[in-house]
Design an enzyme around this catalytic site. Structure first.
Site, mmCIF file in Angstrom:
data_model
loop_
_atom_site.group_PDB
_atom_site.id
_atom_site.type_symbol
_atom_site.label_atom_id
_atom_site.label_comp_id
_atom_site.label_asym_id
_atom_site.label_seq_id
_atom_site.Cartn_x
_atom_site.Cartn_y
_atom_site.Cartn_z
ATOM 1 N N LYS A 12 2.916 4.166 -11.450
ATOM 2 C CA LYS A 12 4.037 4.648 -10.637
ATOM 3 C C LYS A 12 3.686 4.400 -9.184
ATOM 4 O O LYS A 12 2.634 4.824 -8.692
ATOM 5 C CB LYS A 12 4.262 6.143 -10.871
ATOM 6 N N THR A 19 5.048 6.262 -16.647
ATOM 7 C CA THR A 19 4.871 6.334 -15.191
ATOM 8 C C THR A 19 5.482 7.623 -14.652
ATOM 9 O O THR A 19 5.063 8.123 -13.604
ATOM 10 C CB THR A 19 5.474 5.100 -14.490
ATOM 11 N N HIS A 34 1.443 -13.137 19.771
ATOM 12 C CA HIS A 34 1.425 -13.989 20.957
ATOM 13 C C HIS A 34 2.326 -13.451 22.071
ATOM 14 O O HIS A 34 3.475 -13.092 21.841
ATOM 15 C CB HIS A 34 1.894 -15.400 20.601
#
Lengths: 299, 299, 299, 299
Positions: free
Chosen positions: A12, A57, A248
């Site tokens: 899960k 789950t 950058h």
């Protein structure tokens, strides 16, 4: 030629649990997004849909929530909470051979109120996510702490020149640039008798202080300096893995408008970005194998 | 029946400019994502593709970058930077009748280094975005400051009961719950001779302190209390608009596992969420019209 | 000077409901994310926390879910579902004076199976979100349909030149460029006895066909052409509002590598972007007032 | 104890290049987000900031853009474009020992215009991202194709029961549920003399048809069925790795409102979610080592 089942794992993901400690003033909170993944012999589930060995789950979600109370003081730090959960799945569910628990912990700060920290009110820190991965195979538990999305920037003390040149190289060398990155790092502990909160704060302090104080000739060099400083400062840390996007900042050419730009006005670009990844480790550190670090870091 | 052109606006969105002030130690930085939108007579562009009156959005980007140097001290605060940009477009480009500048400003904190704030190194605060909308129609400039994504939570001092009940009402009343929200707010100034940085910090302190200290019977009531406190504290503020998602924290039922849960373990849910929006204002405040506030707040 | 409550609204946002029609083969589904916002006299909630008139947002969620069954055939199209919900809140909850329902509808396509569309299996279309806003004040209901994130691109038939030039203008004119945008549009109906599905498909076909076929001198001109074509084709549509980011594709300079680039290799940039917004309307259309269109479009 | 440098890699991430093929009607386009990562001996860069061997990431970006023209027909498919780029870095830059190229390719469809596909105008498909990872160590190049964010759903033919039960298990078994997932999959080729476009379409057809037609007792079983079908259909594919979030659709209890809900109204939940990952492979397939698959899949 036969077609066979290879490596599998399931669980899960992203159970978001908030635990309030309210027995005493002031209240304390922890805020965890917990992901569980288990491996073991789940061949029948895949081949025939026979779920007799399949831990749902949904039960894993229930376990995370119940352990937020049952695990006692272990709940207070994500490392110890993850270790308790991993241990449970491996020890108490026979068909689980290895459990991996990942936690994204959100730090909260107390709101000020009348010049004092308020006992019940908080604001989300937001400047980084604290991460933990614990992997337990029934014998050994690896505890890996981390940080994600810690954005740092320095306005000088960064150079980049003397690099390799070939057909496609057009970059101008520079002796002064902005250097900025969003730090994702994970570090492996060789000791688990640790004050996890203090340990985490200390890594962040070392990392930040090194970034700030280091005169850099390449982001790679800064990466190494940060890793070296962390392990020097906390030798129980065996290995640090960094993923550092080079965010950058390009100097804007203002000459068409008759405006001088002495390293003052920059365009903060989104994409593409340099991506610097590397490991710094103790040469006597144990090999944690391929599973200890959160693979979501991407390498 | 004829088909006609109605309201139009256009501009360059999300120019991300970082300005470094490096004449003195320590360095300072501002980090702005600037969006420009102008209105005026651009009928020809739409009807025939005649661009003779069309200021390019590329030029708007150039202007934002150049102004990050040219606008001098106005660059240091997003309110004054936005006002300078808005004024430029209205005053210097004849066909522009109204300019709206929106800025998302990212706050940065100095990194600590050896116990001192470092003069050149910073980390992103991350706990909120500071926002500004300035609208200038050539005569009047409205300055609206704001905050977005300021996530606050209190573990008690929040009740919700006695509400209206009808066929679809099943919610249980509560005298103690977690209250959490992610504050988006905008406030209109009636004075522009303001120390913008101090003003913003003061609004955030009032808002946070009120959220922390207020005993709440509804998020709506907290909204009103925060707005009332802000205007009482800074009467030059005419109006505050809030959008407050109610970030639900549901008590988890642990009784199936024999575990008691006295307001300790919560599921932090994602969707759906309550969404509370409201205005608090001075009754003598001028009507700013429909254009002063950032419409992106959504109401 | 007194501090007073201004405009307020509240509701439950983003209830994600999926309705399956399974009485007959093949199955059909609708997938809606529904947001409810109501206005009315909720002063007591704000001023004193007296919730006697406060319809809970939890009840609004329940209503959305129950109406996904109770509203019968109206559920099949987001326009009619939103209208049924808006009508309910205004008619059945006395203190609600105006209700606004917004729906994001996800289109699903049937998966192919053995050369036929499968009766139970679907894949998410993903190429756009269908949107609806219905506002009902008890007397009049405005129905506004829309689309979001429909990304279109043409590789030629787009020019941009002859534009206004001033100090900050450096853009080179072009007679051939890529034009790309992500269409967000909303359109107001003056007739509600409409086959909403067919109407939506027809607007998308007109919009797409016009984008494809129009030789463009500016994205503004394309905007107007699309709006004009939609209303010409479906005169019951009174007004169309567009928000069109100009997704810049910059020609890459490959000359340093001795490679020619005849409008072939482009950098698809993220930010900043031009942002073109505009309205096309029938000159005899009724004024829908400030509330009919989803304000989240941002203007 | 010494502190040493471990594994490193670096490159330019997410160069977004769009290539137009316009020599003939109709125009064709490809849309790639390309990430480059190289490994090799870059110790000096890390330890001393000596960049003499450091190929700049800016040059990598330039290479991606130039190759979008120079690589000829290889540009037309992401697999062959990635292979050409990987080969370049390994072959032409002496200090590069291994290069990994990852591409996210966005599919575009032709817009209809007057009943015909338009020769210059496109819309973004949006229903999935096509992915490629090519890793070249100078001797062997592994080509891995994939898909991400392919969202599929079936309204019946899915059961889940007979699962393991322990203390934390409360889930009710079901013989009829919605099953939905967002497919991320990668598959390894053992043949590189492949029509990559056709191969990709065929995998997607097999995957989709299997998902649609398979009567499922667990998402794990569906995973295995899809992998088995893909390799059976295209035996040059050696291994498929899946990551399948179980996008839960919970039946809404409408009984408090006296409304029956026979598998018709569902709440589509966001988090937590089941996460099912697994591998299906030929038992005679070569071991690609740890580096062939995109580690960003997370396992």
């Amino acid at each position: 030629m036969n077609i066979v089942l290879g490596h599998t794992q399931y669980g899960k993901a992203e159970t978001h649990v908030v635990r309030v400690f309210r027995d005493h003033e002031p209240h304390e909170i922890v805020d965890y997004v917990v992901s569980v993944a288990v491996t073991g012999d789940f061949t029948d589930v895949h081949l025939t849909g026979d779920n007799a060995r399949c831990l749902t789950t949904d039960a894993m979600k229930n376990t995370v929530n119940a352990y937020a109370k049952e695990a006692g003081d272990a709940v207070r730090q994500p490392e110890s909470f993850a270790a308790a959960l991993a241990r449970h799945f491996v020890a108490d569910v026979p068909q689980v051979e290895r459990a991996r628990i990942q936690i994204d912990a959100t730090p909260w700060d107390r709101l000020p109120s009348g010049g004092q920290p308020h006992p019940h009110a908080f604001s989300k820190r937001g400047s980084y996510v604290r991460t933990v991965t614990v992997t337990d195979d029934g014998t050994t538990a690896h505890v890996v702490s981390g940080v994600r999305d810690l954005v740092v920037l320095k306005t000088t003390d960064s150079e980049f020149h003397g690099f390799y040149e070939e057909r496609y190289t057009t970059l101008a060398p520079t002796t002064d640039r902005i250097m900025a990155t969003s730090v994702t790092a994970q570090w492996l502990h060789t000791d688990t008798d640790v004050d996890w909160g203090k340990s985490h704060d200390r890594v962040l302090a070392t990392l930040s202080g090194t970034f700030a104080g280091h005169h850099s000739f390449a982001l790679q060099q800064t990466l190494h300096a940060m890793g070296d400083a962390i392990i020097t400062e906390q030798p129980e840390i065996a290995e640090v893995r960094f993923s550092l996007p080079n965010k950058h900042h390009f100097l804007v050419d203002l000459s068409p408008f008759g405006v001088e730009n002495h390293q003052e006005v920059f365009h903060a670009d989104d994409r593409p970005y340099g991506y610097i990844e590397g490991t710094v480790r103790r040469d006597d550190a144990p090999d944690p194998g391929p599973d200890a670090f959160d693979p979501g870091q991407g390498w």
